[in-house]
Design an enzyme around this catalytic site. Structure first.
Site, PDB file in Angstrom:
ATOM      1  N   HIS A 271      10.526  14.137   8.912  1.00 33.00           N
ATOM      2  CA  HIS A 271      10.827  14.579  10.268  1.00 33.00           C
ATOM      3  C   HIS A 271      10.443  13.515  11.286  1.00 33.00           C
ATOM      4  CE1 HIS A 271      11.898  17.725  13.084  1.00 33.00           C
ATOM      5  NE2 HIS A 271      10.766  17.536  13.751  1.00 33.00           N
TER       6      HIS A 271
ATOM      7  N   SER B  43      13.824  17.916  18.002  1.00 29.73           N
ATOM      8  CA  SER B  43      13.289  19.033  17.246  1.00 29.73           C
ATOM      9  C   SER B  43      13.599  20.345  17.980  1.00 29.73           C
ATOM     10  CB  SER B  43      11.795  18.825  17.016  1.00 29.73           C
ATOM     11  OG  SER B  43      11.343  19.583  15.935  1.00 29.73           O
TER      12      SER B  43
ATOM     13  N   ASP C 277      12.923  15.843   5.394  1.00 29.88           N
ATOM     14  CA  ASP C 277      12.202  16.675   6.368  1.00 29.88           C
ATOM     15  C   ASP C 277      11.443  17.790   5.672  1.00 29.88           C
ATOM     16  OD1 ASP C 277      11.375  18.082   8.647  1.00 29.88           O
ATOM     17  OD2 ASP C 277      13.225  17.604   9.713  1.00 29.88           O
TER      18      ASP C 277
END
Length: 348
Positions: A298, A112, A231
């Protein structure tokens, strides 16, 4: 943004590449691995330590360094929300330069926001150098909305509330990590003028572009960009592939743009790419950029057997939370995908 299992996914992927051949007496030492955790995690959380040990047990000789912004776990977690990213990068650059095992370079994985920070390290410092870089669900073109927070994540709630109140103020750009990669397509002039991390590291600011950034990124053997297909944490999700929302025709004064369908400008149509501000186009045209998709939200990861992707039609689904849920499906869940990445992505 990413929890403890994200470490498992990333480590297996790159370590699988580094450790893909049997060791003989003639083999050189294993190339070290550096990892940078994501938002809400810490560098030696229990799941991270457990998996690193698992990897070392399975692949003797692998050296793994987990980037930290503070040796105290709570402070390290907090630093993912609050702090000056440029100062953090300088701190990490010094940290890596003082690790003897890394002096000849290393491979790197960013989860991330840790992905764009590692890219920032490559562009600004790269000493010792990164050979191969994999980023999972990273925000290379920023976010156009701030990530949602879990109900009980106080650090996240406080940072999000403060950033939404004035994302381009001096205070936010100095103190709120997520504000420093917030890219508002309806307010690009202010973003270019006020943003302190993403706009400079992407060489977007006219008259202030640094050729060293492109030169350093061009030294990578390979850059692997992993996007999660559903996501909702990274907005837009295409930021993981250097995509971004197009600048709206309307100024959005009454929210028209916010509620209308938004157009994504993909990586290869971005000025950053077409004019090669950071060396991404050169890297891509030489076959050293791989765009990979993982099915799911995600850092949701499915176990699969022999599948050339992050997920398959069957398998156990692992939901990765902000900091604690990764232990639910540690390690072995992702080994098949790691083997595929070994043979296809990072052969240089």
């Amino acid at each position: 943004m990413v929890g403890l299992l994200s470490l498992s996914f990333a480590l297996l992927s790159l370590a699988g590449y580094v450790l893909s051949t049997p060791v003989t007496l003639a083999d050189p030492p294993r190339r070290p691995l550096v990892i940078w955790h994501g938002l809400g995690d810490s560098y030696t959380s229990p799941g991270m330590l457990e998996f690193i040990q698992l990897m070392k047990d399975e692949h003797p000789g692998l050296f793994v360094h987990s980037v930290h912004l503070d040796e105290d776990l709570e402070a390290d977690q907090k630093a993912g929300f609050f702090g000056n990213v440029n100062e953090q990068l300088a701190f990490v650059a010094e940290q890596l330069s003082n690790v003897t095992e890394l002096k000849h370079g290393f491979d790197a994985i960013g989860f991330s926001q840790g992905g764009q920070f590692l890219r920032g390290y490559v562009e600004l410092y790269n000493a010792p150098p990164v050979h191969n870089l994999i980023t999972f669900g990273s925000q290379h073109m920023g976010v156009s909305d701030l990530p949602l927070c879990s109900r009980w994540d106080l650090f996240c709630q406080l940072a999000r509330r403060a950033a939404r109140g004035g994302v381009y103020t001096d205070w936010a750009q100095e103190n709120l990590v997520q504000a420093q990669y917030f890219r508002d397509p309806a307010n690009l002039p202010t973003y270019l003028e006020r943003n302190t991390f993403l706009a400079p590291v992407n060489n977007e600011v006219p008259g202030a572009r640094n050729a060293t950034y492109a030169a350093n990124l061009g030294k990578l053997n390979h850059l692997v960009l992993v996007l999660f297909s559903q996501d909702k944490t990274v907005v837009p999700k295409e930021s993981s592939w250097f995509g971004a929302y197009a600048e709206p025709e309307e100024d959005g004064l009454f929210g028209e743009w916010a509620w209308s369908e938004k157009t994504i400008v993909p990586m290869r149509l971005q000025p950053l790419y077409t004019e090669d501000w950071i060396g991404l186009r050169k890297l891509d045209e030489s076959g050293r950029v791989t765009l990979e998709t993982c099915e799911g939200e995600h850092m949701q990861i499915k176990e699969s057997v022999g599948s050339p992707s992050c997920s398959a039609t069957s398998g156990r689904l692992c939901r990765v939370g902000f900091s604690t849920t990764g232990r639910q499906c540690l390690g072995h869940t992702l080994s098949m995908h790691a083997r595929w990445m070994t043979t296809r992505m990072l052969k240089q």
